[in-house]
Design a protein around this motif. Structure first.
Motif, short mmCIF file in Angstrom:
data_model
loop_
_atom_site.label_atom_id
_atom_site.label_comp_id
_atom_site.label_asym_id
_atom_site.label_seq_id
_atom_site.Cartn_x
_atom_site.Cartn_y
_atom_site.Cartn_z
N GLY A 286 27.14 -23.68 32.94
CA GLY A 286 26.32 -23.65 31.74
C GLY A 286 25.15 -22.70 31.84
N SER A 287 24.67 -22.48 33.05
CA SER A 287 23.53 -21.59 33.23
C SER A 287 23.88 -20.14 32.90
N LEU A 288 25.13 -19.75 33.13
CA LEU A 288 25.52 -18.39 32.81
C LEU A 288 25.45 -18.13 31.31
N VAL A 289 25.83 -19.11 30.52
CA VAL A 289 25.75 -18.96 29.07
C VAL A 289 24.29 -18.87 28.62
N VAL A 290 23.45 -19.71 29.21
CA VAL A 290 22.03 -19.69 28.87
C VAL A 290 21.40 -18.34 29.24
N LEU A 291 21.73 -17.85 30.43
CA LEU A 291 21.18 -16.56 30.85
C LEU A 291 21.72 -15.42 30.00
N ALA A 292 23.00 -15.48 29.63
CA ALA A 292 23.56 -14.43 28.78
C ALA A 292 22.87 -14.41 27.42
N ALA A 293 22.47 -15.57 26.93
CA ALA A 293 21.76 -15.63 25.66
C ALA A 293 20.29 -15.26 25.82
N GLY A 294 19.71 -15.58 26.96
CA GLY A 294 18.29 -15.38 27.16
C GLY A 294 17.87 -14.00 27.61
N LEU A 295 18.72 -13.31 28.34
CA LEU A 295 18.34 -11.99 28.86
C LEU A 295 17.96 -10.99 27.77
N PRO A 296 18.74 -10.85 26.70
CA PRO A 296 18.33 -9.90 25.66
C PRO A 296 17.04 -10.31 24.94
N MET A 297 16.80 -11.60 24.83
CA MET A 297 15.59 -12.07 24.13
C MET A 297 14.32 -11.71 24.90
N ILE A 298 14.43 -11.63 26.22
CA ILE A 298 13.24 -11.33 27.01
C ILE A 298 13.19 -9.89 27.47
N GLY A 299 14.15 -9.06 27.01
CA GLY A 299 14.10 -7.64 27.28
C GLY A 299 14.67 -7.20 28.61
N LEU A 300 15.51 -7.98 29.21
CA LEU A 300 16.14 -7.59 30.47
C LEU A 300 17.57 -7.14 30.20
N PRO A 301 18.11 -6.22 31.01
CA PRO A 301 19.47 -5.74 30.77
C PRO A 301 20.50 -6.85 31.02
N GLU A 302 21.54 -6.83 30.21
CA GLU A 302 22.58 -7.86 30.33
C GLU A 302 23.39 -7.71 31.61
N ALA A 303 23.38 -6.53 32.20
CA ALA A 303 24.10 -6.32 33.45
C ALA A 303 23.48 -7.12 34.60
N GLY A 304 22.26 -7.61 34.41
CA GLY A 304 21.62 -8.44 35.42
C GLY A 304 22.35 -9.75 35.65
N LEU A 305 23.14 -10.15 34.68
CA LEU A 305 23.93 -11.37 34.82
C LEU A 305 24.95 -11.23 35.95
N LEU A 306 25.44 -10.02 36.17
CA LEU A 306 26.41 -9.80 37.25
C LEU A 306 25.80 -10.05 38.62
N LEU A 307 24.51 -9.78 38.76
CA LEU A 307 23.84 -10.06 40.04
C LEU A 307 23.77 -11.56 40.31
N ILE A 308 23.59 -12.33 39.27
CA ILE A 308 23.47 -13.78 39.41
C ILE A 308 24.84 -14.42 39.62
N LEU A 309 25.87 -13.78 39.09
CA LEU A 309 27.23 -14.32 39.16
C LEU A 309 27.68 -14.56 40.60
N ALA A 310 27.19 -13.78 41.54
CA ALA A 310 27.59 -13.91 42.94
C ALA A 310 27.05 -15.18 43.59
N VAL A 311 25.84 -15.60 43.23
CA VAL A 311 25.23 -16.75 43.89
C VAL A 311 25.24 -18.00 43.03
N ASP A 312 25.68 -17.87 41.78
CA ASP A 312 25.61 -19.01 40.87
C ASP A 312 26.48 -20.20 41.28
#
Length: 101
Positions: A31-57
């Protein structure tokens, strides 16, 4: 990782935004991946940052789920211990009401 400068007020805004949109994600696997995917653009961070989190999630997800299950178990134990209802009486009442149906 992206060398983005964040002021203290921007960090507080990120914290508050993620606190609001993350309610209920601990009980949902991934569920956190969905929240981060929705939240990253709202706070101005690149969506590709989700890939960095995917490894440790997966490891972090197990910790969140274990914490959620433990908290629910403690709450249930406290309510059961300090509640006024007798569990045997409650079970008998439930059985009687089911037989009446």
């Amino acid at each position: 990782a992206y060398n983005i400068e964040m002021t203290f007020s921007h960090q507080i805004m990120v914290l508050l935004t993620l606190l609001v949109i993350s309610k209920g994600t601990a009980g949902v696997a991934r569920g956190s991946l969905v929240v981060l995917a929705a939240g990253l653009p709202m706070i101005g961070l690149p969506e590709a940052g989700l890939l960095l989190i995917l490894a440790v999630d997966p490891v972090l997800d197990m910790g969140r789920t274990a914490t959620n299950v433990f908290g629910c178990g403690v709450a249930t134990a406290v309510i059961g211990r300090h509640g006024n209802a007798d569990p045997i009486e409650t079970a008998n009442d439930t059985e009687k009401s089911l037989q009446a149906v």
